[in-house]
Design a protein around this motif. Structure first.
Motif, PDB file in Angstrom:
ATOM      1  N   LEU A   1       3.902   5.048  11.862  1.00 50.66           N
ATOM      2  CA  LEU A   1       3.376   4.959  10.308  1.00 50.66           C
ATOM      3  C   LEU A   1       2.385   3.915   9.956  1.00 50.66           C
ATOM      4  O   LEU A   1       1.325   3.050   9.652  1.00 50.66           O
ATOM      5  CB  LEU A   1       4.174   5.694   9.536  1.00 50.66           C
ATOM      6  N   ALA A   2       3.800   3.032   9.927  1.00 48.93           N
ATOM      7  CA  ALA A   2       3.038   1.177   9.645  1.00 48.93           C
ATOM      8  C   ALA A   2       2.131   0.187  10.431  1.00 48.93           C
ATOM      9  O   ALA A   2       1.384  -0.308   9.882  1.00 48.93           O
ATOM     10  CB  ALA A   2       4.722   1.036   9.446  1.00 48.93           C
TER      11      ALA A   2
ATOM     12  N   SER B   1       0.636  -1.029  -0.149  1.00 46.72           N
ATOM     13  CA  SER B   1      -0.207  -0.329  -0.046  1.00 46.72           C
ATOM     14  C   SER B   1       0.851   1.205   0.147  1.00 46.72           C
ATOM     15  O   SER B   1       2.230   1.040   0.270  1.00 46.72           O
ATOM     16  CB  SER B   1      -0.395  -0.267   1.627  1.00 46.72           C
ATOM     17  N   ALA B   2       0.652   2.500  -0.161  1.00 46.36           N
ATOM     18  CA  ALA B   2       1.052   3.818  -0.700  1.00 46.36           C
ATOM     19  C   ALA B   2       2.111   4.001   1.204  1.00 46.36           C
ATOM     20  O   ALA B   2       2.882   4.299   1.180  1.00 46.36           O
ATOM     21  CB  ALA B   2       0.305   4.669  -0.903  1.00 46.36           C
ATOM     22  N   ARG B   3       1.319   3.619   2.827  1.00 44.44           N
ATOM     23  CA  ARG B   3       1.603   3.628   3.368  1.00 44.44           C
ATOM     24  C   ARG B   3       2.868   2.987   3.934  1.00 44.44           C
ATOM     25  O   ARG B   3       3.578   3.254   4.835  1.00 44.44           O
ATOM     26  CB  ARG B   3       0.085   3.515   4.678  1.00 44.44           C
ATOM     27  N   TRP B   4       2.983   1.526   3.040  1.00 47.76           N
ATOM     28  CA  TRP B   4       3.194   0.445   3.294  1.00 47.76           C
ATOM     29  C   TRP B   4       4.348   0.940   2.296  1.00 47.76           C
ATOM     30  O   TRP B   4       6.016   1.184   3.158  1.00 47.76           O
ATOM     31  CB  TRP B   4       3.110  -1.030   3.276  1.00 47.76           C
TER      32      TRP B   4
ATOM     33  N   ILE C   1       5.973   3.925   1.924  1.00 49.82           N
ATOM     34  CA  ILE C   1       6.893   5.413   2.771  1.00 49.82           C
ATOM     35  C   ILE C   1       6.895   4.979   4.067  1.00 49.82           C
ATOM     36  O   ILE C   1       7.940   5.304   4.561  1.00 49.82           O
ATOM     37  CB  ILE C   1       5.396   6.807   3.038  1.00 49.82           C
ATOM     38  N   ALA C   2       6.303   3.693   4.536  1.00 51.40           N
ATOM     39  CA  ALA C   2       6.924   3.723   5.823  1.00 51.40           C
ATOM     40  C   ALA C   2       8.689   2.902   6.021  1.00 51.40           C
ATOM     41  O   ALA C   2       8.968   2.819   6.001  1.00 51.40           O
ATOM     42  CB  ALA C   2       6.419   3.053   6.586  1.00 51.40           C
TER      43      ALA C   2
ATOM     44  N   ARG D   1      -0.180   2.060  12.129  1.00 54.48           N
ATOM     45  CA  ARG D   1      -1.318   2.978  12.941  1.00 54.48           C
ATOM     46  C   ARG D   1      -2.659   1.803  12.403  1.00 54.48           C
ATOM     47  O   ARG D   1      -2.456   0.918  11.080  1.00 54.48           O
ATOM     48  CB  ARG D   1      -1.685   4.335  11.972  1.00 54.48           C
TER      49      ARG D   1
ATOM     50  N   GLY E   1      -1.202  -1.434   6.920  1.00 53.32           N
ATOM     51  CA  GLY E   1      -0.929  -0.285   6.697  1.00 53.32           C
ATOM     52  C   GLY E   1      -2.192   0.005   5.258  1.00 53.32           C
ATOM     53  O   GLY E   1      -1.918   0.864   4.777  1.00 53.32           O
ATOM     54  N   GLY E   2      -3.463  -1.043   5.837  1.00 53.69           N
ATOM     55  CA  GLY E   2      -4.672  -0.417   5.122  1.00 53.69           C
ATOM     56  C   GLY E   2      -4.980  -0.685   3.534  1.00 53.69           C
ATOM     57  O   GLY E   2      -3.343  -1.048   2.526  1.00 53.69           O
TER      58      GLY E   2
ATOM     59  N   PRO F   1      -5.914   1.380  10.612  1.00 50.13           N
ATOM     60  CA  PRO F   1      -6.932   1.813   9.450  1.00 50.13           C
ATOM     61  C   PRO F   1      -7.648   2.492   9.652  1.00 50.13           C
ATOM     62  O   PRO F   1      -8.521   1.825  10.976  1.00 50.13           O
ATOM     63  CB  PRO F   1      -7.228   0.644   8.685  1.00 50.13           C
TER      64      PRO F   1
END
Length: 300
Positions: free
Chosen positions: A281-282, A120-123, A125-126, A284, A299-300, A286
């Motif tokens: 961040l990782a 995911s985008a969050r993954w 970035i983290a 957090r 990671g959503g 959803p």
């Protein structure tokens, strides 16, 4: 927060606890006696396998072990764990502990994401933030040495670790009991590496410090840590678990400062902070859980 919504958070904490225990390996190794890396790794796996089998014995008897061995993902996890021991211990000899750990553990989330194809985008970035933080942590901890052979071995360790993580996650997602999967996988890994015990010097095991080191490495950062890790994979995607696992080098660095008297510059401390931010961040939760046939991701 409902019970279902809280599962990813609890799973992330279990993986984080496992990573913290993994981070004690280097300090325990330095405090222990001088010994061949291959025999230390093999002894660690044998001790861990015996303990894990004892923990999971109620589930293993009556055909439970045989049934688990028929699960391809569990066998793959065992072979991957054996490969990780060999490649990682060889890599740190050639590149040093700091660089070897950075390349191996830092590359694992990337390999896990590519293998599992659950990103995911969050993954992204983290993971990127954590890798930058680890790089600063290494640069802030002293001179690093890079060799082609050592770097390739460390990348092999990262691929092996990621394969173990993804395979274990798939076994658990298919209905396996985490304790059983871990016990059988480590038994497979121990059997694969048994020849190392026959071909290396084992005199260090006859000393009190050597026996204590082997028992500690097998019990705490292996048997206990991997049980926590497998339990966390019930609700955390493998790619996210590998990113949370990047806490391991941070713990190792902090122990080096606090226990071994090593020094960390301001750049190194900045790197540690970046890794911690990446982990937050990782991990957090959803905003809303969504149905999925595989374990829910953080990671959503």
């Amino acid at each position: 927060m409902t019970a279902d919504a809280g599962r990813p958070a609890r799973g992330g904490l279990l993986v984080l606890a496992a990573a913290a225990l993994f981070g004690t390996i280097g300090t325990a190794r330095v405090l222990g006696p001088d010994a061949p890396a291959a025999s230390v790794g093999a002894a660690r796996l044998v001790v861990a396998a015996l303990l894990l089998v004892a923990f999971a014995w109620p589930h293993l008897r009556g055909g439970g072990a045989t049934a688990e061995l028929r699960r391809p993902a569990t066998v793959v996890a065992g072979v991957a764990q054996a490969a990780f021991q060999v490649t990682f211990l060889a890599a740190v000899v050639l590149t040093g502990v700091a660089v070897g750990t950075l390349v191996a553990i830092g590359s694992a989330p990337l390999f896990a994401g590519l293998i599992s194809r659950r990103v995911s985008a969050r993954w992204a970035i983290a993971t990127a933030l954590a890798v930058v933080g680890l790089l600063l942590l290494v640069l802030g901890g002293g001179a690093a040495r890079l060799t082609l052979g050592g770097t390739l071995l460390a990348l092999g360790a990262g691929l092996s670790y990621a394969t173990y993580t993804v395979a274990t996650g798939r076994a658990v997602a298919s209905g396996a009991v985490p304790a059983v999967t871990t016990a059988v996988a480590f038994t497979v890994a121990a059997v694969v590496l048994l020849p190392a015990l026959a071909l290396t010097d084992l005199h260090w095991l006859a000393t009190p410090s050597g026996l204590l080191m082997a028992v500690y490495l097998g019990l705490v950062p292996t048997a206990l840590a991997y049980r926590l890790f497998a339990a966390g994979l019930r609700s955390v995607a493998a790619s996210v678990a590998s990113t949370i696992g990047l806490a391991e080098p941070v713990v190792a660095a902090l122990l080096g400062v606090l226990v071994l008297g090593e020094r960390l510059s301001a750049l190194g401390w900045l790197g540690a902070v970046l890794v911690l931010l990446a982990l937050a961040l990782a991990a957090r939760r959803p905003a809303a859980p969504r149905a999925s046939p595989e374990p829910a991701t953080l990671g959503g």
